[in-house]
Design a protein around this motif. Structure first.
Motif: not given
Lengths: 155, 549
Positions: B274-282, B423-440
């Motif tokens: 099996v090869v999964i190619a469903a993106n970084g969230i899927g 289809a009734g399949i649980p959906a993804p939830r994203v928890n994300y905070t922009l880092s201080v490094n990325s902000r700078s």
């Protein structure tokens, strides 16, 4: 106005929507405002086709109907232009995301009109199949950039 | 188009997802005698029917062709709970995946991107090098068709591109002059957009909004590059099939996938690999959905890292407004395929952040797009609306600051306890905070962007410090590495916990680099496909997508 009943606009709501659109996109030069151009029905129809837009339209119209000043005056249309703008600002502050989405719809419909295209100098309509003319790449523009020594970081 | 080689109930290789990487793997493996099946939850799109053929294309871009699946809401989309993220993940579900929507800007990562721990003491090194990937970058360029030009001093030398660069346009020339004035790097972008006919596809006609699909097929999306060949070679591609779970045997090895077909009927496709190619969230969603006795915390998740280390490329946008008399008609030409600058790409100890960023130069689009805000704030409503619109329309360009996000465990994809898909399949939830490094980093990009626009003659500069609708690039959630305790897959994309399970999308990225990731995703996929073919002892033929000599 009571647009939330059944999620559809009444005739009174539609007349109010036209005035709202005139406040959002007012007349300019020879063009009337977006409402006076008769675009309210298209806004409503397009909103009906897309649930998030329909929700935004209903939310905004509902919020306007609950504005106390409009209530006292007998409806949004009975307010002075200045009061209408104030009322819209309050709704914008109260439901910012929905208001922004509604506004995007109004802008989109307005800027799809051929008479608007003519005024702003946009060729208008479908961008395919004609596309646009852009000159082919001319390598001579790289004269300065090519003088730079390679500076990618070696590993 | 679902016909293919053989009718064996059990596929040699089952690919999940028909987008950028799934297509590359399917094509590569199709050159063997393997029995290959691909399941895709989306459907085929017909380029002849793309919305840019219609007068209401700007409305369609706001609704059923929106980049955000939560806005688009098509039956084939799944919702993503992004309330805990300042960036909304974007994706498209179809044959071709998000390459239907992308701008096809196609830079490569730098050699340094693969060694960030060694060079800068942050994150981890990749278990492979730029040199390991280079032949697969080249192969992917040939298959997708790359317009560009050699000699970029910010990147290693590389093979000649298939086509010359796209025209810069008057707007591009003006901004290039600004970079030259400052003595800063710029170079014509590599693009998977035909500047001349290539691969049986037409040349770009500079219509502009190629993110809404390319009617001419001048933009390379994998439905018009890899897939036609793969299907001709016998791959069976089944559309509108939504995978619910990857099944495993008692040893924890993959046995196939359970999915809902286009009629909503539950089916199982058995497979030897099996090869999964469903993106970084899927992909992490699917792994987390695939719990079993052998994998109680989700498939391939003994490290606990499935879904962790989510990286976007956080975007800041700097928009320059040019004065009257500079009617550059910046709606002419593809939105993001002009040039890029990597003046600030590599780490610099004088700055208050590590790693760096690219500038991707972008132009404007139609009038509704601009009025709605383009990349900045919406044109204000009411009195003054028309004046402000006229000040900007046809006179704005933007610098997209593409910052390198670093992996952080708390940035994650999890299963939402409440939200489900159609289809009734649980959906993804994203928890994300922009880092201080990325902000700078983004703030630095904004400050330097202002200098560029001032040098180019702009009269006003507008800054969007963080583009919410900028989650195009989804990476890091099934990290690659040599240590099974600290990564999900090895250097071949092979799961440490199940040796017949491979992952080939952006989720395997160790770090993000500061460039659009798709060429790297596809190069990794092609490399993994070579490995799989060797492992299965499959013979290969050599057909590619390029014009014949």
């Amino acid at each position: 106005m009571s647009p939330s009943r059944g999620g559809r606009l009444s005739d009174a709501d539609r007349r109010a929507l036209a005035v709202v659109m005139d406040r959002l996109v007012p007349p300019v030069d020879e063009l009337p405002g977006a409402g006076e151009m008769g675009l309210a029905s298209e806004v409503e129809q397009r909103a009906r086709r897309h649930r998030p837009l329909r929700s935004a339209l209903i939310t905004v119209m509902d919020a306007l109907s609950m504005d106390m000043a409009a209530h006292a005056a007998g409806g949004f249309r009975a307010l002075s232009e200045e009061q209408q703008v104030d009322s819209l600002r309050q709704v914008e502050a109260a439901v910012p995301e929905q208001f922004a989405y509604f506004m995007q719809l109004v802008y989109t419909i307005y800027y799809m009109q051929p008479e608007v295209h003519e005024r702003i100098g946009w060729p208008g309509g479908a961008v395919q199949p004609d596309g646009f003319d852009v000159e082919p790449f001319d390598e001579s523009i790289l004269e300065t950039a090519r003088q730079r020594e390679p500076f990618w970081r070696r590993v | 188009m679902t016909e293919g080689r053989g009718n064996d109930r059990t596929a040699d290789v089952l690919i999940i997802g028909a987008g950028a990487s799934g297509a590359a793997v399917a094509w590569s493996l199709s050159r063997s005698e393997l029995n290959i099946v691909c399941l895709e939850q989306g459907r085929w799109t017909n380029p002849a029917n793309y919305v840019t053929n219609n007068d209401d294309w700007e409305y369609r871009g706001l609704t059923d062709w929106a980049f955000d699946p939560n806005v688009r809401g098509r039956p084939e989309d799944y919702p993503v709970n992004d309330r805990n993220s300042p960036i909304s993940p974007l994706m498209f579900n179809a044959v071709g995946g998000s390459t239907i929507h992308w701008t096809a800007h196609s830079p490569r990562m730098h050699p340094s991107d693969f060694k960030v721990k060694t060079l800068d003491g942050v994150a981890d090194d990749w278990p492979l090098s730029y040199e390991d990937l280079e032949p697969f970058y080249d192969l992917n360029d040939e298959m997708m068709g790359c317009a560009g030009i050699n000699g970029d001093p910010a990147n290693p030398p590389r093979s000649p591109r298939q086509m010359p660069p796209l025209g810069l346009g008057e707007d591009g020339k003006k901004l290039a002059a600004g970079f030259d004035k400052l003595g800063w790097h710029w170079w014509p972008s590599d693009n998977y957009v035909n500047s001349v006919p290539y691969g049986g596809r037409e040349a770009c006609n500079y219509c502009g909004p190629n993110g809404l699909g390319c009617t001419l097929k001048a933009k390379a999306s994998t439905d018009v590059t890899y897939w036609p060949i793969a299907i001709d070679n016998g791959v069976r591609l089944r559309t509108r099939c939504r995978v619910r779970e990857i099944t495993v045997d008692s040893d924890g090895r993959a046995t196939g996938a359970t999915y809902f077909d286009r009629n909503g009927k539950e089916r199982h496709q058995s497979a030897r690999m099996v090869v999964i190619a469903a993106n970084g969230i899927g992909t992490p969603r699917l792994l987390l959905l695939s719990r079993s006795d052998a994998h109680p915390d989700g498939l391939a998740n003994s490290s606990g890292l499935v879904g962790k280390n989510l990286m976007f490329h956080p975007y800041a946008i700097v928009t320059g407004v040019f004065p009257e008399g500079n009617e550059m008609e910046t709606w002419k030409g593809p939105l993001g395929n002009i040039f890029m600058s990597q003046e600030f790409y590599e780490s610099d100890p004088k700055r208050d952040f590590v790693r760096g960023y690219s500038y991707q130069i972008v132009r404007s689009s139609g009038p509704a797009w601009l009025a709605r805000g383009g990349f900045a704030d919406a044109i204000p409503w009411g009195e003054g609306h028309h004046e402000e619109f006229a000040r900007q329309f046809g006179k704005t360009m933007a610098l997209a600051v593409i910052g390198e996000d670093l992996p952080e465990l708390h940035n994650e994809v999890v299963l939402d306890p409440d939200l489900v898909d159609g289809a009734g399949i649980p959906a993804p939830r994203v928890n994300y905070t922009l880092s201080v490094n990325s902000r700078s980093m983004l703030d630095d990009g904004i400050a330097n962007g202002r200098r560029v626009f001032e040098a180019a003659g702009a009269v006003d500069v507008l800054a969007n410090p963080l583009l919410r609708s900028g989650g195009w690039h989804l990476m890091g959630t099934a990290k690659m590495g040599l240590d099974p305790d600290a990564s999900v897959v090895n250097e071949w994309g092979q799961a440490h916990d199940a040796d017949n399970l491979f992952i080939v999308d952006g989720s395997i990225f160790v770090t993000a680099g500061g460039v659009n990731p798709t060429p790297t995703i596809q190069a990794l996929a092609l490399r993994t496909a070579e490995h799989i073919a060797q492992r299965l002892g499959a013979g290969r033929s050599g057909d590619t997508n390029g014009d014949e000599e």
